[in-house]
Design a protein around this motif. Structure first.
Motif, PDB file in Angstrom:
ATOM      1  N   ASN A   6      10.555 -10.720   1.617  1.00 57.47           N
ATOM      2  CA  ASN A   6      10.170 -12.073   2.010  1.00 57.47           C
ATOM      3  C   ASN A   6       8.957 -12.511   1.185  1.00 57.47           C
ATOM      4  O   ASN A   6       7.958 -11.788   1.116  1.00 57.47           O
ATOM      5  CB  ASN A   6       9.806 -12.099   3.508  1.00 57.47           C
ATOM      6  N   GLY A   7       9.081 -13.715   0.556  1.00 56.18           N
ATOM      7  CA  GLY A   7       8.032 -14.148  -0.366  1.00 56.18           C
ATOM      8  C   GLY A   7       8.369 -13.763  -1.792  1.00 56.18           C
ATOM      9  O   GLY A   7       7.491 -13.704  -2.661  1.00 56.18           O
ATOM     10  N   ALA A   8       9.662 -13.531  -2.038  1.00 61.46           N
ATOM     11  CA  ALA A   8      10.118 -13.021  -3.337  1.00 61.46           C
ATOM     12  C   ALA A   8       9.803 -13.969  -4.491  1.00 61.46           C
ATOM     13  O   ALA A   8       9.716 -13.536  -5.643  1.00 61.46           O
ATOM     14  CB  ALA A   8      11.622 -12.759  -3.278  1.00 61.46           C
ATOM     15  N   ALA A 127      -0.888  -2.435   0.150  1.00 68.06           N
ATOM     16  CA  ALA A 127      -1.232  -3.022  -1.146  1.00 68.06           C
ATOM     17  C   ALA A 127      -2.142  -2.039  -1.885  1.00 68.06           C
ATOM     18  O   ALA A 127      -2.392  -0.932  -1.399  1.00 68.06           O
ATOM     19  CB  ALA A 127      -1.938  -4.359  -0.936  1.00 68.06           C
ATOM     20  N   ASP A 128      -2.648  -2.467  -3.048  1.00 67.03           N
ATOM     21  CA  ASP A 128      -3.452  -1.531  -3.846  1.00 67.03           C
ATOM     22  C   ASP A 128      -4.781  -1.194  -3.185  1.00 67.03           C
ATOM     23  O   ASP A 128      -5.380  -0.181  -3.521  1.00 67.03           O
ATOM     24  CB  ASP A 128      -3.682  -2.082  -5.262  1.00 67.03           C
ATOM     25  N   ASP A 129      -5.242  -2.028  -2.246  1.00 66.45           N
ATOM     26  CA  ASP A 129      -6.480  -1.669  -1.541  1.00 66.45           C
ATOM     27  C   ASP A 129      -6.180  -0.921  -0.232  1.00 66.45           C
ATOM     28  O   ASP A 129      -6.661   0.203  -0.033  1.00 66.45           O
ATOM     29  CB  ASP A 129      -7.384  -2.889  -1.299  1.00 66.45           C
ATOM     30  N   LEU A 166      -6.422 -16.089  -3.799  1.00 65.99           N
ATOM     31  CA  LEU A 166      -7.555 -16.998  -3.557  1.00 65.99           C
ATOM     32  C   LEU A 166      -7.342 -17.808  -2.285  1.00 65.99           C
ATOM     33  O   LEU A 166      -8.280 -18.028  -1.517  1.00 65.99           O
ATOM     34  CB  LEU A 166      -7.761 -17.923  -4.766  1.00 65.99           C
ATOM     35  N   ARG A 167      -6.093 -18.178  -2.015  1.00 68.22           N
ATOM     36  CA  ARG A 167      -5.811 -18.928  -0.774  1.00 68.22           C
ATOM     37  C   ARG A 167      -5.997 -18.038   0.457  1.00 68.22           C
ATOM     38  O   ARG A 167      -6.206 -18.525   1.560  1.00 68.22           O
ATOM     39  CB  ARG A 167      -4.373 -19.467  -0.783  1.00 68.22           C
ATOM     40  N   SER A 168      -5.897 -16.727   0.255  1.00 70.04           N
ATOM     41  CA  SER A 168      -5.988 -15.787   1.389  1.00 70.04           C
ATOM     42  C   SER A 168      -7.416 -15.305   1.637  1.00 70.04           C
ATOM     43  O   SER A 168      -7.660 -14.593   2.597  1.00 70.04           O
ATOM     44  CB  SER A 168      -5.092 -14.567   1.121  1.00 70.04           C
TER      45      SER A 168
END
Ligand SMILES: NC(=O)c1ccc[n+]([C@@H]2O[C@H](COP(=O)([O-])OP(=O)(O)OC[C@H]3O[C@@H](n4cnc5c(N)ncnc54)[C@H](OP(=O)(O)O)[C@@H]3O)[C@@H](O)[C@H]2O)c1
Length: 340
Positions: A6-8, A127-129, A166-168
């Motif tokens: 989802n969000g592909a 994610a990577d973090d 940036l939006r997040s």
């Protein structure tokens, strides 16, 4: 195995499409915009299914026959919960690529019993973090024994952020609203415990500030600690006041391929026992967005193939930390645990 992405059509989503294709995993690409989804699917043979995140029935039916959902549609504070809810309703496992600390914490609070009842596993922050920091935090905790104070520090450099990132980044939540773990619960706090950090390979100490890092809300779920906080390295002066949405809209979707590949991330975790014994961990790699795609796809694959307890789990509760970091070593990620 069939995985729904989802969000592909987004920046991270398209990297996950490429990773699913590279791994030979059957996928369905889910999103709201048929044209952008078809472009993301080009050359893969993946099926496209249209579902806006605002349409719960469409989402649930898009996930109806899949084993797991990978969700890369953020900001997660706004868009994440309906996707988790639809995955649970469709009895599919779920992982996402969020780095939003408050959202991660909310997922544990909101969905633990529904996920357990449905017999599915939900792992936010792959994610990577969020993934590597949780794994290294677990191993550092094991090395130290009973931890009194744990500190995680994250340093991104030489890259750039996507518009979606940036939006997040909500500055109120990322900086002032950062949560610290203290004696069995999470609270906001005034000042960080330190203002600089010696990251491996850095010529000088790097300026750090308090930040809402994912491991602060995941590691204390599997490592007994009295206190844990997160620090972010580098200068974030431009972010603290927030970024005008119109300015973000004017930026490219994300760093170009060369920039993305050369970007670097380092996570350090330090654990100190009440007897003053210390253990340290570091994990570092390049191409944070590319590694996020690798991590999220592998996490979903492992949930389907190996299984995990039902419910909402921290990365180290769902996956063996050493095994997952070992897998990431094959993607150029370096990690190390030492005792001081
Ligand atoms: N923590 C980390 O290390 C890390 C790493 C990578 C990514 N992330 C996070 O992952 C998220 C995605 O980042 P990105 O750069 O890929 O962002 P992006 O390029 O803006 O992609 C966002 C995706 O969400 C979809 N979307 C937005 N609103 C929707 C709606 N109402 N219904 C259905 N789909 C909707 C977009 O669809 P359209 O194409 O139709 O607009 C797009 O596919 C961000 O929150 C980012 O912070 C975190």
């Amino acid at each position: 195995m069939k995985i729904a992405l989802n969000g592909a059509s987004g920046f991270t989503g398209r990297l996950a499409v490429a990773e699913l294709a590279r791994r030979g995993i059957d996928a369905v690409l889910v999103g709201r915009d048929p044209e952008r989804l078809r472009a993301a699917a080009a050359g893969t043979g993946f099926e496209v299914r249209i579902a806006d995140i605002g349409d719960q029935d469409a989402l649930r039916s898009a996930f109806g026959d899949v084993d797991a959902v990978v969700n890369t549609a953020g900001p997660f504070a706004r868009l994440g919960a309906p996707v988790v809810r639809a995955a649970i309703a469709a009895e599919a496992h779920y992982v996402d690529t969020t780095g939003e600390q408050q959202y991660i914490s909310d997922v544990f609070g909101a969905f633990a019993s529904a996920a357990a009842d449905a017999g599915v596993t939900i792992v936010p922050a792959m994610a990577d973090d969020g993934g590597p920091s949780d794994f290294i935090g677990h191993l550092v905790g094991e090395a130290a024994g009973t931890v009194d104070v744990m500190t995680a520090a994250l340093w991104y450099r030489d890259g750039g952020f996507s518009r979606g990132t940036l939006r997040s980044l909500d500055p109120d939540l990322l900086f002032d609203g950062a949560l610290r773990y203290e004696n069995g619960g999470w609270t906001t706090y005034a000042e960080p415990s330190r203002l600089s950090w010696r990251f491996p390979g850095a010529a000088d100490a790097v300026r750090v500030g308090k930040a809402a890092l994912p491991p602060v809300v995941t590691v204390p779920r599997h490592v007994p600690v009295r206190s844990m906080e997160g620090l972010l390295g580098g200068s974030f002066d431009q972010l603290t006041g927030g970024i005008e949405p119109a300015f973000i809209d004017s930026l490219p979707e994300g760093p170009d391929d060369a920039q993305r590949r050369q970007s670097k991330w380092t996570i350090c975790v330090e654990a100190v026992t009440s007897a003053g014994r210390a253990a340290f961990g570091e994990v570092e790699g390049t191409d944070g967005y590319g590694k996020t795609a690798v991590i999220a796809v592998e996490a979903a694959r492992r949930l389907v193939v190996n299984g995990a307890n039902a419910g909402v789990l921290a990365p180290s509760q769902a996956f063996d930390p050493e095994s997952f970091l070992g897998f990431l070593s094959g993607h150029g990620v370096r990690w190390l645990v030492t005792e001081g």
